[in-house]
Write a protein that holds these residues in place. Structure first.
Motif, short mmCIF file in Angstrom:
data_model
loop_
_atom_site.label_atom_id
_atom_site.label_comp_id
_atom_site.label_asym_id
_atom_site.label_seq_id
_atom_site.Cartn_x
_atom_site.Cartn_y
_atom_site.Cartn_z
N THR A 63 26.12 121.19 67.64
CA THR A 63 26.03 122.63 67.88
C THR A 63 27.11 123.36 67.09
N THR A 64 26.97 124.66 67.06
CA THR A 64 27.96 125.54 66.45
C THR A 64 28.20 126.70 67.41
N TYR A 65 29.25 127.45 67.16
CA TYR A 65 29.52 128.63 67.98
C TYR A 65 28.33 129.60 67.89
N GLU A 66 27.79 129.77 66.70
CA GLU A 66 26.66 130.69 66.52
C GLU A 66 25.43 130.23 67.31
N ALA A 67 25.17 128.94 67.33
CA ALA A 67 24.04 128.42 68.10
C ALA A 67 24.26 128.64 69.60
N GLN A 68 25.49 128.42 70.06
CA GLN A 68 25.81 128.67 71.47
C GLN A 68 25.62 130.15 71.81
N LYS A 69 26.08 131.02 70.93
CA LYS A 69 25.92 132.47 71.13
C LYS A 69 24.45 132.84 71.21
N ASN A 70 23.64 132.29 70.32
CA ASN A 70 22.19 132.58 70.33
C ASN A 70 21.54 132.13 71.63
N ILE A 71 21.96 130.99 72.16
CA ILE A 71 21.42 130.51 73.43
C ILE A 71 21.74 131.50 74.54
N ILE A 72 22.97 131.95 74.60
CA ILE A 72 23.38 132.90 75.66
C ILE A 72 22.62 134.21 75.53
N TYR A 73 22.48 134.72 74.31
CA TYR A 73 21.75 135.98 74.11
C TYR A 73 20.25 135.81 74.40
N SER A 74 19.68 134.66 74.07
CA SER A 74 18.28 134.40 74.41
C SER A 74 18.09 134.31 75.91
N ALA A 75 19.07 133.75 76.60
CA ALA A 75 19.00 133.67 78.07
C ALA A 75 18.89 135.07 78.67
N ARG A 76 19.60 136.01 78.11
CA ARG A 76 19.55 137.40 78.60
C ARG A 76 18.13 137.96 78.45
N ARG A 77 17.46 137.57 77.37
CA ARG A 77 16.10 138.05 77.08
C ARG A 77 15.06 137.44 78.03
N ILE A 78 15.23 136.20 78.44
CA ILE A 78 14.17 135.52 79.20
C ILE A 78 14.41 135.48 80.71
N SER A 79 15.60 135.87 81.17
CA SER A 79 15.87 135.76 82.61
C SER A 79 16.89 136.80 83.07
N LYS A 80 16.68 137.31 84.27
CA LYS A 80 17.63 138.27 84.84
C LYS A 80 18.83 137.55 85.46
N LYS A 81 18.60 136.35 85.98
CA LYS A 81 19.67 135.57 86.60
C LYS A 81 19.82 134.26 85.83
N VAL A 82 21.06 133.89 85.56
CA VAL A 82 21.32 132.65 84.82
C VAL A 82 22.55 131.97 85.40
N ILE A 83 22.48 130.65 85.46
CA ILE A 83 23.64 129.83 85.77
C ILE A 83 23.99 129.11 84.47
N PHE A 84 25.16 129.41 83.95
CA PHE A 84 25.62 128.77 82.72
C PHE A 84 26.57 127.64 83.06
N ILE A 85 26.39 126.52 82.38
CA ILE A 85 27.30 125.38 82.48
C ILE A 85 27.83 125.19 81.06
N THR A 86 29.14 125.31 80.90
CA THR A 86 29.73 125.24 79.57
C THR A 86 30.89 124.26 79.53
N PHE A 87 31.22 123.85 78.34
CA PHE A 87 32.30 122.90 78.10
C PHE A 87 33.65 123.61 77.97
N GLU A 88 33.60 124.88 77.61
CA GLU A 88 34.80 125.69 77.49
C GLU A 88 34.54 127.04 78.13
N ASN A 89 35.56 127.78 78.42
CA ASN A 89 35.40 129.08 79.05
C ASN A 89 34.72 130.03 78.06
N MET A 90 33.51 130.44 78.37
CA MET A 90 32.74 131.33 77.49
C MET A 90 32.46 132.67 78.18
#
Length: 120
Positions: A63-90
């Protein structure tokens, strides 16, 4: 886990090995193994009540930072509620995508820490 509680659920992953293992687990417990698909979140068109997203961190899936960012932004598009599990504080990135963090915590897993954030 959701299926065992009678919750309608589906899943996807960008790593074919993870999809295969998840399908094997579902089959072992008598569930439809096809509810797990090999799909990139950026290509998902459906919307969901809630998503649980384990952000790739490079251990099993490159992965890359940009790929991680795209995942988070896509999550906003597809769901109102999200539980994120991350390896670092994001938290900052999650907030920049328009999420409000309702609760958070962390847990040590082996030699590293996992951050869990519940967001609307």
């Amino acid at each position: 886990e959701a299926l065992s509680m009678g919750i309608n659920a589906c899943g996807s992953a960008i790593n074919k090995q993870i999809v295969s293992r998840a399908r094997d687990n579902l089959s072992f417990f008598g569930y439809n193994r096809e509810i797990i698909s090999f799909k990139d979140i950026n290509d998902i068109k459906q919307t969901y009540d809630t998503c649980i997203i384990d952000i790739p961190y490079g251990l099993f899936t490159k992965t890359t930072y940009e790929a991680q960012k795209n995942i988070i932004y896509s999550a906003r598009r597809i769901s109102k509620k999200v539980i994120f599990i991350t390896f670092e504080n994001m938290s900052s990135l999650i907030k920049s995508a328009g999420f409000v963090i309702k609760d958070r915590g962390s847990v040590n897993k082996g030699k590293f820490k996992r951050y869990i954030e519940i967001c609307n």
